[in-house]
Write an enzyme that holds these catalytic residues in place. Structure first.
Site, mmCIF file in Angstrom:
data_model
loop_
_atom_site.group_PDB
_atom_site.id
_atom_site.type_symbol
_atom_site.label_atom_id
_atom_site.label_comp_id
_atom_site.label_asym_id
_atom_site.label_seq_id
_atom_site.Cartn_x
_atom_site.Cartn_y
_atom_site.Cartn_z
ATOM 1 N N TRP A 73 -9.811 2.112 -5.973
ATOM 2 C CA TRP A 73 -8.949 3.154 -5.417
ATOM 3 C C TRP A 73 -7.486 2.965 -5.820
ATOM 4 O O TRP A 73 -6.724 3.925 -5.968
ATOM 5 C CB TRP A 73 -9.076 3.139 -3.881
ATOM 6 C CG TRP A 73 -8.391 4.277 -3.212
ATOM 7 C CD1 TRP A 73 -7.318 4.209 -2.361
ATOM 8 C CD2 TRP A 73 -8.728 5.664 -3.305
ATOM 9 N NE1 TRP A 73 -6.974 5.464 -1.940
ATOM 10 C CE2 TRP A 73 -7.818 6.366 -2.501
ATOM 11 C CE3 TRP A 73 -9.706 6.365 -4.015
ATOM 12 C CZ2 TRP A 73 -7.859 7.762 -2.373
ATOM 13 C CZ3 TRP A 73 -9.744 7.749 -3.890
ATOM 14 C CH2 TRP A 73 -8.828 8.424 -3.075
ATOM 15 N N GLU B 82 -3.982 14.425 0.806
ATOM 16 C CA GLU B 82 -4.103 13.358 1.806
ATOM 17 C C GLU B 82 -2.869 13.234 2.682
ATOM 18 O O GLU B 82 -2.979 13.010 3.887
ATOM 19 C CB GLU B 82 -4.368 12.014 1.108
ATOM 20 C CG GLU B 82 -4.510 10.863 2.098
ATOM 21 C CD GLU B 82 -4.696 9.501 1.435
ATOM 22 O OE1 GLU B 82 -5.053 9.450 0.237
ATOM 23 O OE2 GLU B 82 -4.482 8.489 2.119
ATOM 24 N N LYS C 232 4.288 1.960 -2.304
ATOM 25 C CA LYS C 232 4.744 3.108 -3.090
ATOM 26 C C LYS C 232 6.201 3.402 -2.715
ATOM 27 O O LYS C 232 7.061 3.625 -3.570
ATOM 28 C CB LYS C 232 3.890 4.354 -2.796
ATOM 29 C CG LYS C 232 2.385 4.222 -2.992
ATOM 30 C CD LYS C 232 1.684 5.558 -2.704
ATOM 31 C CE LYS C 232 0.217 5.467 -2.263
ATOM 32 N NZ LYS C 232 -0.752 4.952 -3.208
ATOM 33 N N SER D 11 0.842 -1.185 0.000
ATOM 34 C CA SER D 11 0.000 0.000 0.000
ATOM 35 C C SER D 11 0.885 1.245 0.000
ATOM 36 O O SER D 11 1.762 1.362 -0.845
ATOM 37 C CB SER D 11 -0.949 -0.063 1.215
ATOM 38 O OG SER D 11 -2.028 0.819 1.037
ATOM 39 N N HIS E 13 -6.994 -6.197 1.555
ATOM 40 C CA HIS E 13 -5.874 -5.351 1.137
ATOM 41 C C HIS E 13 -4.600 -5.751 1.896
ATOM 42 O O HIS E 13 -4.569 -5.773 3.117
ATOM 43 C CB HIS E 13 -6.246 -3.896 1.440
ATOM 44 C CG HIS E 13 -5.236 -2.881 1.000
ATOM 45 N ND1 HIS E 13 -4.560 -2.938 -0.196
ATOM 46 C CD2 HIS E 13 -4.804 -1.745 1.597
ATOM 47 C CE1 HIS E 13 -3.758 -1.896 -0.305
ATOM 48 N NE2 HIS E 13 -3.883 -1.158 0.763
ATOM 49 N N GLN F 13 -7.398 6.831 -6.853
ATOM 50 C CA GLN F 13 -6.577 7.895 -6.255
ATOM 51 C C GLN F 13 -5.881 8.677 -7.363
ATOM 52 O O GLN F 13 -5.266 8.088 -8.248
ATOM 53 C CB GLN F 13 -5.544 7.273 -5.313
ATOM 54 C CG GLN F 13 -4.804 8.275 -4.467
ATOM 55 C CD GLN F 13 -4.036 7.588 -3.343
ATOM 56 O OE1 GLN F 13 -3.518 6.487 -3.518
ATOM 57 N NE2 GLN F 13 -3.953 8.227 -2.200
#
Ligand SMILES: *[C@@H]1O[C@H](CO)[C@@H](O)[C@H](O)[C@H]1NC(C)=O
Ligand SMILES: *[C@@H]1O[C@H](CO)[C@@H](O)[C@H](O)[C@H]1NC(C)=O
Ligand SMILES: *[C@@H]1O[C@H](CO)[C@@H](O)[C@H](O)[C@H]1NC(C)=O
Length: 404
Positions: free
Chosen positions: A310, A266, A216, A212, A346, A258
């Protein structure tokens, strides 16, 4: 056992983090013109320098990779600084404490080494640096190194800007977003392991992973340190494996994914320079197909999840397909793989991805000739290459020199 070693790293001997090219080689590369008026609605050609010169050889590619690295840092991620002038490390049990400074102040952080039995300096094992904890299964005989990236560069919300150990060292007004801070930290972990052979970690077989937001970060860290042989971002989605331009198009088509404009509100994963592009990524001189391009020719296995709009399932698939062209240009297409499956949990690891994950570990950690040719999604969509890619992938001649 406790070991402590201090080494003053001179600038000349410093490991190059942001680019695998020495200053001398870089000076011979084409100069990057101002990108102030850059405009591209498509996925920008990685094989043409910003000044318009074509990339035709692997030597050119090393220059272009350095340019992509600089453009990503300057416009999106914030600057990943060079190594510190002083770095010391101390191993105590399974804790490796790293102290870094450029004079004063100094910072210290500790990573946890989970070593398989029998790992020694003379019989070292591969290791995976895991952002915040491990969420993929490792094969027997592979160590994990747990990095508290959130303490290194905080990621709670906007209030985390400039907060964390990295910013204690470089100042709260450093241009780095949290991901650049983490990438710098990963490179210091590797520096410390180089000083600490008694840890039993094999520096030629290092990987990085995270899921998640931490996925990244793992992709960015993998792009910027060539000492990482295998990079495994998991469910990193938009902002990681996704491209901003494709995510915006998905959003415009009614798929709530996103986007750049959302992400800058965010959290602080990106540098402040990115804000200027958040509502108009057409003007952004980079996109995230450049991240796998920087990992090439090293190992990269991108794990995604089609359950969550998302995460931008079409964006990550299209973006990574486009980035894989750099591996193809270097003659190692299968050093990069991508697999996205639909599951509602997730960051859980689906069994359906195990065969390919094993194949990547076996190839990059155990020297086996496994089949890593995977590029699949169960998302049921088509990525329209003709819509996004307006260039051809060259076959680059010559040989790639990575100076570390
Ligand atoms: C960008 O465009 C503006 C307005 O047309 C112009 O004044 C400026 O010189 C351009 N900058 C560059 C670097 O091309
Ligand atoms: C977005 O950026 C491009 C390239 O700089 C420019 O041509 C365009 O006018 C900008 N659009 C908006 C809405 O600002
Ligand atoms: C994923 O699976 C769920 C059922 O668990 C289904 O409702 C959904 O449509 C699937 N998504 C995709 C992209 O196939």
């Amino acid at each position: 056992m406790k070991a402590s070693l201090a080494i003053a790293l001179s600038a000349a001997a410093a490991v190059t983090v942001a680019t695998p090219l020495s200053a001398a080689k870089r000076a011979a590369c084409p100069a990057t013109p101002s990108t102030a008026n850059f405009s591209d609605t498509k996925l920008t050609n990685p094989f043409v320098f910003a000044d318009g010169t074509s990339v035709t050889t692997k030597e050119d590619w090393a220059c272009r990779a350095a340019e992509l690295s600089a453009l990503l840092q300057d416009n999106e991620l914030g600057v990943i600084p060079p190594p510190p002038t002083s770095l010391t490390s101390a191993l105590s049990g399974n804790k490796l404490t790293i102290t870094a400074s450029n004079g004063a102040p100094s910072i210290s952080f500790t990573v946890t080494l989970n070593m398989p039995a029998g790992a020694t300096a003379t019989s070292p094992v591969p290791a995976v640096i895991a952002f915040g904890g491990l969420s993929i299964p490792l094969p027997a005989g592979v160590a994990s190194i747990i990095f508290d990236n959130s303490g290194f560069g905080e990621q709670n919300d906007q209030s985390s800007r400039g907060v964390g150990l990295f910013f204690d060292l470089f100042g709260s007004d450093a241009s780095a977003g949290a991901m650049s801070a983490w990438a710098w930290g990963v490179s210091r972990i590797i520096d410390a392991l180089e000083q600490t052979p008694e840890s039993g970690v094999d520096l030629s077989r290092l990987g990085v992973t995270g899921c998640s937001r931490n996925g990244k970060g793992a992709l960015v860290a993998g792009a910027f340190d060539p000492r990482l042989a295998l990079v495994i971002p998991q469910e990193s989605g938009s902002g990681g494996a996704g491209c901003w331009r494709i995510s915006d198009a998905m959003f415009a088509d009614g798929v709530v994914t996103q986007t750049a404009s959302e992400i800058v509100q965010e959290n602080v994963w990106f540098g402040l320079a990115f804000n200027a592009f958040a509502n108009n990524v057409t003007a952004l001189p980079v996109d995230h197909h450049f991240l796998p391009a920087l990992v090439a020719p090293r190992g990269l296995f991108v794990i995604e999840n089609t359950f969550f709009d998302w995460l931008g399932p079409l964006s990550t698939f299209g973006c990574m397909s486009t980035g894989q062209t750099a591996f193809t240009a270097l003659g190692v297409t299968d050093n990069m793989g991508y697999k996205a499956v639909n599951h509602s949990d997730h960051c859980a690891f689906p069994a359906a991805i195990q065969p390919q994950l094993t194949a990547f570990f076996d190839k990059f950690f155990f020297g086996q000739d496994t089949d890593t040719s995977v590029f699949s999604t169960d998302g049921g969509f088509i990525f329209d290459k003709d819509e996004w890619i307006t260039w051809e992938t060259p076959t680059l001649s010559g040989s790639l020199v990575q100076e570390i």
